[in-house]
Design an enzyme around this catalytic site. Structure first.
Site, mmCIF file in Angstrom:
data_model
loop_
_atom_site.group_PDB
_atom_site.id
_atom_site.type_symbol
_atom_site.label_atom_id
_atom_site.label_comp_id
_atom_site.label_asym_id
_atom_site.label_seq_id
_atom_site.Cartn_x
_atom_site.Cartn_y
_atom_site.Cartn_z
ATOM 1 N NE ARG A 12 -1.373 2.714 2.977
ATOM 2 C CZ ARG A 12 -0.828 3.639 3.129
ATOM 3 N NH1 ARG A 12 -0.417 4.789 2.252
ATOM 4 N NH2 ARG A 12 -0.053 3.736 4.679
ATOM 5 C CG ASP A 13 2.720 4.113 2.820
ATOM 6 O OD1 ASP A 13 2.773 5.388 1.711
ATOM 7 O OD2 ASP A 13 3.445 4.733 3.791
ATOM 8 C CG HIS A 204 3.514 4.743 9.067
ATOM 9 N ND1 HIS A 204 2.946 3.527 7.911
ATOM 10 C CD2 HIS A 204 3.273 5.722 8.254
ATOM 11 C CE1 HIS A 204 2.693 4.237 7.218
ATOM 12 N NE2 HIS A 204 3.450 5.339 6.912
ATOM 13 C CG HIS A 206 7.353 7.829 5.004
ATOM 14 N ND1 HIS A 206 6.951 7.193 4.067
ATOM 15 C CD2 HIS A 206 6.388 7.452 6.191
ATOM 16 C CE1 HIS A 206 6.042 7.097 3.901
ATOM 17 N NE2 HIS A 206 5.244 7.162 5.040
ATOM 18 C CB CYS A 237 9.431 10.897 0.535
ATOM 19 S SG CYS A 237 8.996 12.228 1.661
ATOM 20 C CG ASN A 246 6.950 2.936 4.935
ATOM 21 O OD1 ASN A 246 6.075 3.264 2.977
ATOM 22 N ND2 ASN A 246 6.048 3.662 5.694
HETATM 23 P P1 HMG Z 1 -12.790 14.197 -2.490
HETATM 24 O O1 HMG Z 1 -12.170 14.849 -4.529
HETATM 25 O O2 HMG Z 1 -13.021 15.530 -1.939
HETATM 26 O O3 HMG Z 1 -13.744 13.467 -2.467
HETATM 27 O O4 HMG Z 1 -11.983 13.718 -2.046
HETATM 28 P P2 HMG Z 1 -16.079 13.421 -2.928
HETATM 29 O O5 HMG Z 1 -16.166 12.898 -2.239
HETATM 30 O O6 HMG Z 1 -15.744 14.741 -3.844
HETATM 31 O O7 HMG Z 1 -15.759 12.965 -4.655
HETATM 32 C C1 HMG Z 1 -14.265 12.739 -5.832
HETATM 33 C C2 HMG Z 1 -14.892 11.403 -6.689
HETATM 34 O O8 HMG Z 1 -14.400 10.542 -5.905
HETATM 35 C C3 HMG Z 1 -16.264 11.391 -6.507
HETATM 36 O O9 HMG Z 1 -16.533 10.979 -8.010
HETATM 37 C C4 HMG Z 1 -16.654 10.442 -6.517
HETATM 38 O O10 HMG Z 1 -17.591 9.322 -6.637
HETATM 39 C C5 HMG Z 1 -15.042 9.569 -6.053
HETATM 40 P P3 HMG Z 1 -16.897 11.298 -9.216
HETATM 41 O O11 HMG Z 1 -18.383 12.046 -9.102
HETATM 42 O O12 HMG Z 1 -15.909 13.022 -9.552
HETATM 43 O O13 HMG Z 1 -16.817 10.645 -10.971
HETATM 44 N N1 HMG Z 1 -15.151 8.620 -4.445
HETATM 45 C C6 HMG Z 1 -14.246 6.965 -5.080
HETATM 46 N N2 HMG Z 1 -13.797 6.737 -5.455
HETATM 47 C C7 HMG Z 1 -13.549 5.462 -4.789
HETATM 48 N N3 HMG Z 1 -13.712 5.723 -3.583
HETATM 49 C C8 HMG Z 1 -13.434 6.507 -2.700
HETATM 50 C C9 HMG Z 1 -14.034 6.980 -3.528
HETATM 51 N N4 HMG Z 1 -14.740 8.445 -2.879
HETATM 52 C C10 HMG Z 1 -15.114 9.530 -3.361
HETATM 53 N N5 HMG Z 1 -13.336 5.545 -1.794
HETATM 54 C C11 HMG Z 1 -10.690 11.622 -0.528
HETATM 55 C C12 HMG Z 1 -12.028 13.014 -0.489
HETATM 56 C C13 HMG Z 1 -10.592 11.856 1.761
HETATM 57 C C14 HMG Z 1 -11.729 10.430 -0.560
HETATM 58 C C15 HMG Z 1 -9.756 11.972 -1.037
HETATM 59 O O14 HMG Z 1 -8.668 12.623 -0.845
HETATM 60 C C16 HMG Z 1 -9.011 10.557 -0.391
HETATM 61 O O15 HMG Z 1 -9.456 9.796 -0.776
HETATM 62 N N6 HMG Z 1 -7.379 11.457 0.181
HETATM 63 C C17 HMG Z 1 -6.739 10.030 -0.437
HETATM 64 C C18 HMG Z 1 -5.322 9.967 -0.874
HETATM 65 C C19 HMG Z 1 -4.511 8.759 -0.357
HETATM 66 O O16 HMG Z 1 -5.153 8.077 -0.457
HETATM 67 N N7 HMG Z 1 -3.467 9.854 0.072
HETATM 68 C C20 HMG Z 1 -2.370 8.644 1.125
HETATM 69 C C21 HMG Z 1 -2.618 7.552 2.298
HETATM 70 S S1 HMG Z 1 -2.623 8.256 3.512
HETATM 71 C C22 HMG Z 1 -0.819 8.394 3.872
HETATM 72 O O17 HMG Z 1 -0.091 7.484 2.817
HETATM 73 C C23 HMG Z 1 -0.367 8.517 5.312
HETATM 74 C C24 HMG Z 1 0.213 7.306 5.547
HETATM 75 O O18 HMG Z 1 1.068 6.279 5.475
HETATM 76 C C25 HMG Z 1 0.758 7.078 7.739
HETATM 77 C C26 HMG Z 1 2.006 8.288 7.138
HETATM 78 O O19 HMG Z 1 2.980 8.101 6.546
HETATM 79 O O20 HMG Z 1 2.211 9.140 7.891
HETATM 80 C C27 HMG Z 1 -1.307 6.337 6.150
HETATM 81 MG MG MG Z 2 2.702 6.652 5.550
#
Ligand code: HMG
Ligand code: MG
Length: 288
Positions: A12-13, A204, A206, A237, A246
């Site tokens: 995933r990450d 967690h 990195h 990153c 990570n």
């Molecule tokens: P948004 O664009 O504000 O969402 O995103 P929305 O509700 O307006 O939806 C936009 C579009 O996406 C719509 O479709 C929805 O239907 C669709 P459209 O009308 O444009 O055709 N949609 C989805 N499609 C599939 N699956 C879904 C979904 N939800 C809505 N679940 C949102 C808001 C929170 C969803 C978005 O900002 C998001 O998912 N962000 C995550 C980005 C991400 O994955 N980042 C990396 C992970 S976090 C990380 O790595 C940190 C971590 O490792 C810890 C650390 O290191 O600190 C965990």
């Molecule tokens: Mg991370």
């Protein structure tokens, strides 16, 4: 107890941060090899909009294709109720939700303020628990934010308490950009310990600046017994070109074994699994 829990987050990450989109078959082989190497908790994918993370748009297919090993926990990261539904439909054992301790990262990563994201997560956590799956709650930027700079330990403690109040089963503290040092890890835990025992948290890390193992050593001294890591440090990153992602699982496992801890993981086998998935998209292996 000399046992340390490691969650393998490479699929995933790691893969979400590689430019290449890895084919489903290579992802499935990767996850199966990690389980065979002794990884008992694997974060397989995420269910986020493909326009945000196209690398993991095939999460459902990957989860459905894996030959599952009994006793291994297969989880997915979910941002909202729609993501949760997708993950549950694939029979995940656990889900991870995510919030941030910094406004800048919260807005850029999840398109909402810290308050908005907590409000969005409340029903997701409730629904996941009602469905009987474990819920991990990530808190990002517990040391520093790529947009807002250093984050005050008190802010991390406040956000940790809010996430725990929503009912998560475990708090996972993310040093998202690998800014941590043993001293800043100390300061962060000094504040967080007022709301949760360090031994009940996951760290967690990195490894952007090569300081992650030093942070692990300090966290162990503080009582932390669970860490996340990624095979061969997959991921990079986005804010530090050329840096590893990570903390590499095999480096963590070797360091822990050398210090007398048990992990149940075969470091060489994890490194081979990481090297093989890297070969599938033409990337070399970073030293682990
Ligand atoms: P948004 O664009 O504000 O969402 O995103 P929305 O509700 O307006 O939806 C936009 C579009 O996406 C719509 O479709 C929805 O239907 C669709 P459209 O009308 O444009 O055709 N949609 C989805 N499609 C599939 N699956 C879904 C979904 N939800 C809505 N679940 C949102 C808001 C929170 C969803 C978005 O900002 C998001 O998912 N962000 C995550 C980005 C991400 O994955 N980042 C990396 C992970 S976090 C990380 O790595 C940190 C971590 O490792 C810890 C650390 O290191 O600190 C965990
Ligand atoms: Mg991370």
């Amino acid at each position: 107890m000399k046992r340390i829990r490691i969650t393998e987050v490479g699929p995933r990450d790691g893969l979400q941060n590689e430019k290449a989109i890895v084919p489903v078959a290579a992802k499935v082989t990767f996850v199966e090899a990690l389980a065979a190497a002794g990884c008992s908790e694997i974060e397989v994918t995420s269910f986020v909009p493909p326009k945000w993370v196209p690398q993991l748009a095939d999460g459902a297919e990957v989860l459905r294709s894996i030959r599952r090993v009994p006793g291994v926990t297969y989880s997915a990261l979910v941002p909202n109720e729609r993501g949760l539904e997708g993950a549950l439909a694939c029979g995940v054992d656990a889900v991870a939700v995510f919030a941030a301790a910094s406004e800048g990262f919260s807005r850029r990563n999840t398109n909402g303020s810290i308050d908005e994201v907590f409000a969005r997560l409340a029903p997701v956590i409730q629904a996941a628990k009602a469905a009987g799956v474990r819920v991990r709650g990530y808190l990002s930027c517990v040391i520093a934010c790529p947009f807002d700079g250093p984050i005050a330990p008190a802010a991390v403690a406040t956000c940790s308490a809010r996430l725990l109040d929503l009912g998560i089963d475990e708090l996972d503290l993310g040093d998202t950009i690998g800014a941590g040092t043993p001293e800043s890890i100390d300061a962060m835990y000094a504040a967080v310990a007022a709301v949760v025992e360090p031994s009940a948290t996951v760290l967690h890390l990195h490894d952007t600046r090569g300081a992650a193992l030093g942070c692990v050593e300090r966290a162990l001294a503080l009582g932390v017994r669970a860490f996340d890591a990624s095979a061969t440090g997959l991921g990079g990153c986005p804010y530090a070109p050329g840096a590893p992602g990570n903390l590499a699982t095999e480096s963590l496992v070797r360091a822990l074994h050398a210090a007398g801890w048990e992990t149940g993981i075969d470091a060489d086998a994890v490194a081979r699994a990481g090297a093989r998935v890297r070969a599938s998209f033409g990337a070399g292996t970073t030293p682990g």
